[in-house]
Design a protein around this motif. Structure first.
Motif, PDB file in Angstrom:
ATOM      1  N   PHE A  55       0.759  -1.498   0.309  1.00 11.26           N
ATOM      2  CA  PHE A  55      -0.024  -0.210   0.020  1.00 11.26           C
ATOM      3  C   PHE A  55       0.859   1.128   0.294  1.00 11.26           C
ATOM      4  O   PHE A  55       1.321   1.742   0.849  1.00 11.26           O
ATOM      5  CB  PHE A  55      -1.055   0.145   0.983  1.00 11.26           C
ATOM      6  CG  PHE A  55      -1.580   1.246   1.279  1.00 11.26           C
ATOM      7  CD1 PHE A  55      -2.741   1.967   0.534  1.00 11.26           C
ATOM      8  CD2 PHE A  55      -2.121   1.873   2.936  1.00 11.26           C
ATOM      9  CE1 PHE A  55      -3.388   2.942   0.497  1.00 11.26           C
ATOM     10  CE2 PHE A  55      -2.360   2.979   2.569  1.00 11.26           C
ATOM     11  CZ  PHE A  55      -2.885   3.426   1.657  1.00 11.26           C
ATOM     12  N   HIS A  56       1.019   1.498  -1.128  1.00 19.67           N
ATOM     13  CA  HIS A  56       1.687   3.097  -1.480  1.00 19.67           C
ATOM     14  C   HIS A  56       0.795   4.638  -1.048  1.00 19.67           C
ATOM     15  O   HIS A  56      -0.330   4.443  -1.258  1.00 19.67           O
ATOM     16  CB  HIS A  56       2.405   2.909  -2.946  1.00 19.67           C
ATOM     17  CG  HIS A  56       3.431   2.123  -3.162  1.00 19.67           C
ATOM     18  ND1 HIS A  56       4.532   2.357  -2.601  1.00 19.67           N
ATOM     19  CD2 HIS A  56       3.535   1.707  -4.446  1.00 19.67           C
ATOM     20  CE1 HIS A  56       5.308   1.661  -2.780  1.00 19.67           C
ATOM     21  NE2 HIS A  56       4.138   0.997  -4.067  1.00 19.67           N
ATOM     22  N   ASN A  57       1.727   5.135  -0.311  1.00 17.51           N
ATOM     23  CA  ASN A  57       0.953   6.571   0.144  1.00 17.51           C
ATOM     24  C   ASN A  57       2.030   6.968  -0.127  1.00 17.51           C
ATOM     25  O   ASN A  57       2.980   7.871   1.228  1.00 17.51           O
ATOM     26  CB  ASN A  57       0.393   6.438   1.359  1.00 17.51           C
ATOM     27  CG  ASN A  57      -0.450   7.361   1.487  1.00 17.51           C
ATOM     28  OD1 ASN A  57      -0.237   8.693   0.844  1.00 17.51           O
ATOM     29  ND2 ASN A  57      -0.752   8.268   3.074  1.00 17.51           N
ATOM     30  N   LEU A  58       2.861   7.866  -1.166  1.00 21.83           N
ATOM     31  CA  LEU A  58       3.602   9.208  -1.539  1.00 21.83           C
ATOM     32  C   LEU A  58       3.373  10.485  -0.551  1.00 21.83           C
ATOM     33  O   LEU A  58       4.380  10.796   0.333  1.00 21.83           O
ATOM     34  CB  LEU A  58       4.093   9.212  -3.042  1.00 21.83           C
ATOM     35  CG  LEU A  58       3.952   7.967  -3.566  1.00 21.83           C
ATOM     36  CD1 LEU A  58       4.399   8.609  -5.112  1.00 21.83           C
ATOM     37  CD2 LEU A  58       5.047   7.501  -2.883  1.00 21.83           C
ATOM     38  N   ASP A  59       1.497  10.447   0.016  1.00 24.10           N
ATOM     39  CA  ASP A  59       1.439  12.160   1.043  1.00 24.10           C
ATOM     40  C   ASP A  59       2.042  11.610   2.026  1.00 24.10           C
ATOM     41  O   ASP A  59       2.638  12.633   2.829  1.00 24.10           O
ATOM     42  CB  ASP A  59       0.373  12.017   0.558  1.00 24.10           C
ATOM     43  CG  ASP A  59       0.022  12.348  -0.803  1.00 24.10           C
ATOM     44  OD1 ASP A  59       0.231  13.046  -1.833  1.00 24.10           O
ATOM     45  OD2 ASP A  59      -1.790  12.547  -0.398  1.00 24.10           O
ATOM     46  N   ASP A  60       1.583  10.793   2.264  1.00 19.72           N
ATOM     47  CA  ASP A  60       2.908  10.188   4.045  1.00 19.72           C
ATOM     48  C   ASP A  60       3.081   8.992   4.186  1.00 19.72           C
ATOM     49  O   ASP A  60       2.283   8.082   4.544  1.00 19.72           O
ATOM     50  CB  ASP A  60       1.435   9.902   4.628  1.00 19.72           C
ATOM     51  CG  ASP A  60       1.528  10.332   5.951  1.00 19.72           C
ATOM     52  OD1 ASP A  60       2.445  10.140   6.929  1.00 19.72           O
ATOM     53  OD2 ASP A  60       0.453  10.478   6.901  1.00 19.72           O
ATOM     54  N   PRO A  61       3.662   8.949   3.548  1.00 21.13           N
ATOM     55  CA  PRO A  61       5.222   7.478   3.634  1.00 21.13           C
ATOM     56  C   PRO A  61       5.280   6.625   4.831  1.00 21.13           C
ATOM     57  O   PRO A  61       5.167   5.409   4.820  1.00 21.13           O
ATOM     58  CB  PRO A  61       6.421   7.583   3.237  1.00 21.13           C
ATOM     59  CG  PRO A  61       6.498   9.120   2.892  1.00 21.13           C
ATOM     60  CD  PRO A  61       5.159   9.568   3.750  1.00 21.13           C
ATOM     61  N   HIS A 101       6.757   4.295  19.936  1.00 23.79           N
ATOM     62  CA  HIS A 101       6.283   4.403  18.442  1.00 23.79           C
ATOM     63  C   HIS A 101       7.144   3.828  17.857  1.00 23.79           C
ATOM     64  O   HIS A 101       6.422   5.142  16.604  1.00 23.79           O
ATOM     65  CB  HIS A 101       6.101   5.811  19.227  1.00 23.79           C
ATOM     66  CG  HIS A 101       5.550   6.547  20.132  1.00 23.79           C
ATOM     67  ND1 HIS A 101       5.599   8.006  20.682  1.00 23.79           N
ATOM     68  CD2 HIS A 101       4.308   6.246  20.679  1.00 23.79           C
ATOM     69  CE1 HIS A 101       4.503   7.626  21.579  1.00 23.79           C
ATOM     70  NE2 HIS A 101       4.346   6.502  21.931  1.00 23.79           N
ATOM     71  N   THR A 102       7.540   3.838  17.723  1.00 23.69           N
ATOM     72  CA  THR A 102       9.032   2.926  16.728  1.00 23.69           C
ATOM     73  C   THR A 102       8.041   2.686  15.300  1.00 23.69           C
ATOM     74  O   THR A 102       8.323   3.240  14.509  1.00 23.69           O
ATOM     75  CB  THR A 102      10.096   2.353  17.227  1.00 23.69           C
ATOM     76  OG1 THR A 102       9.856   1.001  17.865  1.00 23.69           O
ATOM     77  CG2 THR A 102      11.138   2.785  17.410  1.00 23.69           C
ATOM     78  N   GLN A 103       6.086   1.965  15.829  1.00 19.90           N
ATOM     79  CA  GLN A 103       6.690   0.952  14.516  1.00 19.90           C
ATOM     80  C   GLN A 103       5.624   2.478  14.141  1.00 19.90           C
ATOM     81  O   GLN A 103       5.100   2.347  12.627  1.00 19.90           O
ATOM     82  CB  GLN A 103       5.773  -0.112  14.880  1.00 19.90           C
ATOM     83  CG  GLN A 103       5.407  -0.984  13.853  1.00 19.90           C
ATOM     84  CD  GLN A 103       4.360  -1.740  13.877  1.00 19.90           C
ATOM     85  OE1 GLN A 103       3.330  -2.036  15.000  1.00 19.90           O
ATOM     86  NE2 GLN A 103       3.753  -1.760  12.148  1.00 19.90           N
ATOM     87  N   LEU A 104       4.767   3.390  14.832  1.00 22.40           N
ATOM     88  CA  LEU A 104       3.353   3.892  15.231  1.00 22.40           C
ATOM     89  C   LEU A 104       3.898   5.472  15.231  1.00 22.40           C
ATOM     90  O   LEU A 104       3.899   6.261  16.137  1.00 22.40           O
ATOM     91  CB  LEU A 104       2.636   4.256  15.442  1.00 22.40           C
ATOM     92  CG  LEU A 104       1.999   2.951  15.377  1.00 22.40           C
ATOM     93  CD1 LEU A 104       0.618   2.303  15.847  1.00 22.40           C
ATOM     94  CD2 LEU A 104       1.527   2.368  14.021  1.00 22.40           C
ATOM     95  N   ALA A 105       5.586   6.032  14.766  1.00 20.88           N
ATOM     96  CA  ALA A 105       6.156   6.960  15.113  1.00 20.88           C
ATOM     97  C   ALA A 105       5.429   8.436  14.751  1.00 20.88           C
ATOM     98  O   ALA A 105       5.066   8.637  13.914  1.00 20.88           O
ATOM     99  CB  ALA A 105       7.898   7.111  13.919  1.00 20.88           C
ATOM    100  N   PRO A 106       5.612   9.121  16.019  1.00 22.35           N
ATOM    101  CA  PRO A 106       4.142  10.524  15.723  1.00 22.35           C
ATOM    102  C   PRO A 106       5.034  11.086  14.282  1.00 22.35           C
ATOM    103  O   PRO A 106       6.150  11.255  14.545  1.00 22.35           O
ATOM    104  CB  PRO A 106       4.239  10.598  16.671  1.00 22.35           C
ATOM    105  CG  PRO A 106       4.922   9.816  17.745  1.00 22.35           C
ATOM    106  CD  PRO A 106       5.975   8.949  17.029  1.00 22.35           C
ATOM    107  N   HIS A 107       4.502  11.132  13.620  1.00 19.50           N
ATOM    108  CA  HIS A 107       4.190  12.399  12.469  1.00 19.50           C
ATOM    109  C   HIS A 107       6.000  13.747  13.206  1.00 19.50           C
ATOM    110  O   HIS A 107       6.439  14.080  12.157  1.00 19.50           O
ATOM    111  CB  HIS A 107       3.379  12.825  12.191  1.00 19.50           C
ATOM    112  CG  HIS A 107       2.677  12.101  11.169  1.00 19.50           C
ATOM    113  ND1 HIS A 107       1.754  12.304  10.180  1.00 19.50           N
ATOM    114  CD2 HIS A 107       2.420  11.082  11.292  1.00 19.50           C
ATOM    115  CE1 HIS A 107       1.452  10.580   9.646  1.00 19.50           C
ATOM    116  NE2 HIS A 107       1.447  10.865   9.701  1.00 19.50           N
TER     117      HIS A 107
END
Lengths: 390, 392
Positions: free
Chosen positions: A43-49, B283-289
């Motif tokens: 699943f590619h999401n280039l907006d939000d990798p 959070h490594t897997q779901l790192a905060p943006h």
């Protein structure tokens, strides 16, 4: 494949929407249902990798590495064939795009597919928008039978569910990321903050507030409630919280308020300000749970200004930075003379230069300017502070 | 039921999982699939009541009102029967739990179900969790035939999907609410703050920062990027942010830093401070943006202290409060004498009283105390300028 099997696969898909670590389970089940071997899900999401997903099963790590290094995307045989021959939304079988003879001549077949027991493929590559795409495929070795037309229809039945699961995953992860990010910002804030819900129960405590509560010196937390060690303080706090909550619910206009909290240790009282949260009308359907916000301050806390910040903002010399930090921590010029063993006249020269650099005239003006600006992020530069304290 | 009928129903369930307004569509379709009329979907999380769901379709509004007033939850016959006889995931036909004769004796039947022309029911205790649960049921008139075992089977097929959908709903809503709550707290702060993701895009800007960039005075926020007009300062800023993002990603050790930003108006430059975010390993897997936190400060911003809070914290008199405000706004004692047209001796005695009440020794200490006290600055919702329009 029976419709029951298909239904089970669909269940797997949505389990994975909730918990992405379950995608492999779906892929294994799907591959088995199709009598396949390896399977790929992208699943590619280039907006939000960070919401992108790539999963492969039943392929050896060396093979996978080789594929990713040499045959990814533009260099992927299937990607190119699909781009050239398929319509958007098509489900494809590899043998419809390239003959067995031709595929055996390709580098990708010989270097990756053959060792991975792949070659026949059924799947889809759906471009959802310019920056988003969903890919799913199941593979079989070319020495066995090819996938059937019927297999294609099953893939077609799964495709919309996979797409929907990606969409759910993306929406959920995006909200969760934002939640974690803003929480992290509040944790790093040097202001102690506690959020209360509309029943005055604690919803969130940031690190700084946690530190204050852990002192257990007049303020503490029992279950999900805040208590003061003096009963009269608790009464005042409850009243402030209630008034703020009523305002937050738009059933009153009380603006909240402030109080001082007695400390059994005899130290200077904590300062506590409660204010209603200004719930925006746009969120009627989804109002924030938090109804009131408590700001805490410990006047006894020694505050240090980060050295680099002072230098970068005002170009202070090392001596000037030291002097400013001591003044900011509450020391008088006389005390600083003694601490540093320098003459008062030296300090006076330094302080004149400091005034010039900060466009201030007096010590109190200097402290005012510093506390309103750089003082706000004091301590956020953790490594530097760690260095200073050691 | 064929896949062709079933799949659209399943699709509708998951669409509704994150967009609760879509539940009604699912309920109507499901009701049609088993030739039902009134359909009810209830989700309760007693720890978080605000994320609960209660949806009725094809039920007269006046009876619905009556239901909420007299037969909700503990007083709901079906709910009671389900909780007593069923386990999580069970599917049942109403007549399996209570026979028609007994049902006709109950108050709920006579006051609610009969006037609503329902009585036969097929449903499920979809999930039961402590404290809370979810139920789904479809009813039809007792003048018609009872639900069949085939129709029960259709509901059974939907239950695992409903279970997942409720879980999705719960997790998504909780996350969304936590996010909105914390964002609201950041909006209340008088410190202007922005969060940038690892591509330097602004992912959050609080109200104070919004006000500052809207001055359009050397520092702006356009197309989601923080822009600095001065070219060389812009480059330094980009470099600083770059370093800080590396630190947040644990690929660098730069602790963050500060710089001044010139203003086209010629006013005192803004102060800009950038710090990394301390991303925890969990959070490594779901790192905060968010990978950088940017603080903005306008030294020319006149900071007003809240009179009420000063009074409540230190019991300052109105005159003392006024003096404190002038001092914090940067005025000297002699300037304040002129402004207020009072003698310096009066001001001095007020100041002594302020020192005593705030437990400070001198003006410097007072400024330091005030500057560090959170929540003491006037905010949008402070008494002195509380916006009554927000009540409407």
């Amino acid at each position: 494949m029976k419709s029951v099997q298909l239904h089970t696969l669909i269940g797997h898909i949505y389990d994975a929407a909730l918990d992405p670590s379950l995608w492999e389970d779906f892929m294994v089940a799907a591959s088995d249902a199709f009598n396949g071997r390896t399977s790929a899900l992208i699943f590619h999401n280039l907006d939000d990798p960070s919401t992108s997903l790539t999963r492969y099963i039943r392929i050896s790590p060396e093979n996978l590495r080789r594929y990713q290094e040499e045959f990814f995307l533009e260099n992927d045989l299937w990607y190119c064939l699909v781009k050239a021959q398929c319509q958007p939304g098509d489900i494809f079988r590899g043998s419809e795009l390239i003959t067995d003879q031709d595929i055996k001549k390709t580098a990708m077949f010989n270097e990756v597919l053959k060792p991975a027991e792949a070659g026949y493929i059924v799947g889809f590559d759906l471009e959802q928008t310019a920056t988003k795409a969903a890919v799913f495929s199941v593979h079989r070795p070319i020495k066995g039978p090819d996938f059937t037309r019927q297999d294609k229809t099953y893939i077609a039945a799964l495709a919309p569910h996979i797409q929907r699961a990606f969409f759910l995953h993306e929406r959920y992860i995006t909200v969760q990321h934002t939640q974690l990010s803003v929480q992290e910002a509040l944790h790093q804030s040097q202001t102690a903050v506690i959020l209360l819900d509309d029943r005055a129960k604690i919803l969130f405590i940031n690190n700084k507030a946690e530190n204050i509560l852990q002192q257990d010196d007049g303020l503490s937390c029992h279950g999900k409630e805040i208590h003061c060690s003096e009963a009269s303080d608790t009464t005042t706090l409850d009243a402030l919280a209630q008034r703020s909550i009523i305002t937050a619910k738009k059933k009153g206009i009380h603006p909240g308020g402030a109080m001082r909290v007695h400390r059994p240790s005899g130290k200077k009282h904590f300062q506590l300000v409660v204010s209603p949260l200004n719930l925006r009308s746009g969120h009627t359907q989804l109002a924030p749970e938090a109804a009131a916000c408590i700001f805490l301050h410990d006047p006894e806390e020694e505050v240090l200004l980060p050295e680099t910040i002072l230098h970068e903002l005002y170009q202070f010399t090392t001596a000037e930075t030291r002097l400013v930090r001591l003044l900011f921590s509450g020391k008088t010029l006389d005390e600083i003379c003694r601490i540093q063993g320098v003459k008062i006249s030296t300090l006076r020269t330094q302080i004149r230069s400091i005034f010039e650099k900060t466009h201030t005239n007096t010590q109190s003006d200097l402290l005012r300017v510093l506390s309103q600006g750089p003082g706000k992020i004091n301590g956020m530069l953790k490594e530097e502070n760690g260095k200073n304290s050691s | 039921m064929t896949s062709a009928q079933l799949f659209p129903l399943i699709n509708k369930i998951y669409d509704a999982a994150m967009t609760p307004t879509l539940w009604d569509e699912f309920m109507l379709t499901a009701s049609d699939a088993v030739k039902g009329s009134t359909t009810v979907l209830i989700f309760h999380d007693f720890d978080n009541p605000s994320i609960g769901l209660t949806r009725f379709s094809r039920f007269p509004p006046d009876l619905l009102k009556k239901y909420y007033e007299q037969f909700f939850l503990e007083d709901d016959l079906w709910y009671q029967l389900m909780v007593t006889h069923c386990r999580s995931g069970d599917v049942f036909i109403g007549s399996e739990l209570i026979d028609g004769h007994d049902l006709r004796q109950t108050t709920m039947y006579n006051e609610l179900l009969k006037p609503g022309d329902t009585g036969y029911l097929v449903g499920s205790l979809v999930s039961e969790f402590s404290p809370g649960g979810a139920t789904f049921s479809i009813s039809r008139s007792m003048k018609k035939q009872n639900f069949s075992s085939q129709e029960k089977q259709i509901i059974r097929t939907l239950v695992p999907h409903l279970q997942r959908a409720f879980l999705l709903h719960q997790q998504y809503q909780l996350s969304q609410k936590a996010r909105l709550s914390v964002e609201e707290a950041l909006h209340q702060s008088q410190t202007a703050l922005l969060l940038l993701n690892d591509r330097r895009e602004v992912m959050f800007i609080n109200r104070k920062a919004e006000q500052l960039v809207q001055q359009n005075d050397g520092l702006t926020c356009t197309s989601n990027m923080l822009q600095i007009a001065d070219l060389s300062q812009s480059q330094s800023f980009q470099a600083l942010v770059h370093e800080v993002i590396s630190t947040s990603k644990q690929q660098g050790t730069h602790p963050g830093g500060a710089m001044r930003v010139n203003r086209s108006s010629g006013k005192t430059p803004y102060q800009v401070m950038v710090t990394p975010l301390n991303l925890q390993s969990e959070h490594t897997q779901l790192a905060p943006h968010a990978a950088a936190c940017v603080f903005l400060h306008d030294p020319e911003d006149v900071v007003m202290l809240s009179e009420t809070i000063l009074h409540e914290l230190y019991q300052l008199t109105p005159a003392e409060t006024r003096l404190t405000q002038w001092l914090f706004a940067g005025k000297t004692l002699s300037e304040i004498c002129t402004i207020q047209d009072v003698k310096i001796s009066t001001i001095r005695s007020q100041l002594r009283s302020i020192f005593e009440k705030t437990q400070t020794d001198n003006q410097s200490a007072l400024m330091r105390l005030l500057g560090q006290s959170p929540g003491i600055m006037k905010r949008f919702s402070q008494p002195d300028e509380y916006d009554e329009s927000s009540l409407r």
